[in-house]
Write an enzyme that holds these catalytic residues in place. Structure first.
Site, PDB file in Angstrom:
ATOM      1  N   LYS A  51      -9.348  -5.134  12.614  1.00  0.00           N
ATOM      2  CA  LYS A  51      -9.045  -3.973  11.905  1.00  0.00           C
ATOM      3  C   LYS A  51     -10.258  -2.971  12.164  1.00  0.00           C
ATOM      4  O   LYS A  51     -10.116  -1.730  12.113  1.00  0.00           O
ATOM      5  CB  LYS A  51      -8.633  -4.152  10.255  1.00  0.00           C
ATOM      6  CG  LYS A  51      -7.421  -4.723  10.070  1.00  0.00           C
ATOM      7  CD  LYS A  51      -7.044  -5.457   8.822  1.00  0.00           C
ATOM      8  CE  LYS A  51      -5.665  -6.085   8.848  1.00  0.00           C
ATOM      9  NZ  LYS A  51      -5.477  -6.686   7.710  1.00  0.00           N
ATOM     10  N   GLN A  83      -8.342  -8.132   2.037  1.00  0.00           N
ATOM     11  CA  GLN A  83      -7.495  -9.031   2.958  1.00  0.00           C
ATOM     12  C   GLN A  83      -6.794 -10.321   2.164  1.00  0.00           C
ATOM     13  O   GLN A  83      -7.488 -10.815   1.205  1.00  0.00           O
ATOM     14  CB  GLN A  83      -8.683  -9.562   4.176  1.00  0.00           C
ATOM     15  CG  GLN A  83      -7.912 -10.243   5.000  1.00  0.00           C
ATOM     16  CD  GLN A  83      -6.835  -9.849   5.998  1.00  0.00           C
ATOM     17  OE1 GLN A  83      -6.946  -8.565   6.038  1.00  0.00           O
ATOM     18  NE2 GLN A  83      -5.745 -10.519   6.443  1.00  0.00           N
ATOM     19  N   ASP A 126      -2.284  -0.537   2.243  1.00  0.00           N
ATOM     20  CA  ASP A 126      -1.471  -1.765   2.686  1.00  0.00           C
ATOM     21  C   ASP A 126       0.002  -1.508   2.023  1.00  0.00           C
ATOM     22  O   ASP A 126       1.139  -2.085   2.452  1.00  0.00           O
ATOM     23  CB  ASP A 126      -1.963  -2.889   1.890  1.00  0.00           C
ATOM     24  CG  ASP A 126      -2.519  -3.907   2.649  1.00  0.00           C
ATOM     25  OD1 ASP A 126      -2.324  -3.876   4.073  1.00  0.00           O
ATOM     26  OD2 ASP A 126      -3.647  -4.668   2.450  1.00  0.00           O
TER      27      ASP A 126
HETATM   28  N1  GUN Z   1      -2.968 -10.708   4.807  1.00  0.00           N
HETATM   29  C1  GUN Z   1      -1.705 -11.092   6.053  1.00  0.00           C
HETATM   30  N2  GUN Z   1      -1.175  -9.803   6.235  1.00  0.00           N
HETATM   31  C2  GUN Z   1      -1.822  -8.932   5.582  1.00  0.00           C
HETATM   32  C3  GUN Z   1      -1.783  -7.625   5.247  1.00  0.00           C
HETATM   33  O1  GUN Z   1      -0.843  -6.777   5.974  1.00  0.00           O
HETATM   34  N3  GUN Z   1      -2.781  -7.025   4.394  1.00  0.00           N
HETATM   35  C4  GUN Z   1      -3.563  -7.504   3.880  1.00  0.00           C
HETATM   36  N4  GUN Z   1      -4.471  -7.117   2.970  1.00  0.00           N
HETATM   37  N5  GUN Z   1      -3.698  -8.905   3.919  1.00  0.00           N
HETATM   38  C5  GUN Z   1      -2.912  -9.431   4.819  1.00  0.00           C
END
Ligand code: GUN
Length: 284
Positions: A53, A97, A120
């Site tokens: 990311k 995350q 998100d």
């Molecule tokens: N963990 C797995 N997929 C995601 C996601 O799309 N966003 C976040 N914040 N954590 C994740």
């Protein structure tokens, strides 16, 4: 193999290019989009995702802040970090995350992210807006799935879409987005009876189960669009989707590969959402 491959990498590159162009336009107006990513603990997969990311941000010209907390961090410590980022006008998107260590209440943390910075799309306000069909941040994975389906030229309206999985991150929002496009949506899960039969009737099949090879060839309708959200690390050390690719590709019209399908698109949609957050914050 008869199915055509939906190239997630190429689609993601196009979405990121679009985001980069928007970033340049925003910067020309004095706005520098910025994403803050918080990682708690040392989970290897999460570390890889977060690194990806941050790299995507650099690629798109988006500023990023990476905040690392130890696996022993308390909920109060994490909430304090979120509050600081929430109050910081130079930060447009906040991503914590997941999953979080057991001592932390995931819901409380998500609730603490201001909806306007919730790139998100997990906060209750964005979930509610999605359900109500109002402007919101769409969760990145299902939003990426929709883009991939659209890329095939399939008209989603009126089609039977079957989503396998009912998670808050993928299954439920995917069903909402498909419904918003006027699909007839069936959501299957671990308690579903006749799951294989339901899947075999799907014009659009979205697999988000978390079990390698769960979708077998007989569960795929000839010509269907098959979107594989699964990322399962096999004993061979390789990544495997939820779909038995070789068998499904014999029958599907279109299919996403793993890796190189939904994963890159999810990350690209995060860039899209971050740009959107910055633009909205600036009132542009
Ligand atoms: N963990 C797995 N997929 C995601 C996601 O799309 N966003 C976040 N914040 N954590 C994740």
């Amino acid at each position: 193999m008869s199915a055509q491959i939906i190239d997630g990498k190429a689609l993601a590159a196009a979405v990121k290019q679009e985001a980069a162009a928007e970033v340049a336009a925003l910067k020309a107006q004095g706005v520098a989009p910025c994403l803050a990513v918080i990682l708690v603990g040392e989970d290897p997969a999460s570390q890889v995702y977060v690194r990806g990311k941050i790299n995507d941000c650099a690629e798109c010209g988006i500023l990023s802040r990476s905040i690392r907390l130890p696996a022993t961090a308390t909920q109060a410590e994490l909430l304090a970090q979120v509050a600081a980022l929430a109050a910081d006008d130079t930060v447009h998107g906040i991503l914590v995350q997941l999953p979080l260590p057991a001592q932390i209440d995931e819901r409380a943390v998500i609730d603490a992210i201001p909806p306007q910075k919730d790139v998100d799309g997990f906060s209750p306000v964005n979930v509610g807006r999605l359900q109500a069909g109002e402007p919101c941040f769409q969760p990145c994975t299902p939003a990426g799935c929709i883009r991939m389906i659209e890329s095939t030229g399939t008209n989603i309206a009126g089609k039977h879409a079957v989503v396998i999985g009912r998670s808050n991150i993928v299954g439920k929002p995917a069903a909402m987005l498909l419904l918003a496009q006027n699909a007839t949506v069936t959501v299957c899960h671990s308690k579903t009876q006749n799951l294989a039969q339901l899947c075999a009737g799907a014009d659009i099949l979205v697999a988000a189960v978390g079990r390698a090879g769960f979708v077998t060839g007989d569960m795929v309708k000839p010509g269907a669009v098959v979107i594989d959200v699964g990322i399962n690390r096999g004993a061979d050390g390789k990544l495997h989707g939820d779909v038995d690719f070789a068998a499904a590709a014999q029958k599907a019209g279109w299919i996403t590969p793993v890796p190189g399908g939904v994963g890159p698109m999810t990350r690209a949609m995060l860039m899209h959402n971050t740009v959107l957050a910055a633009r909205r914050a600036a009132g542009l």
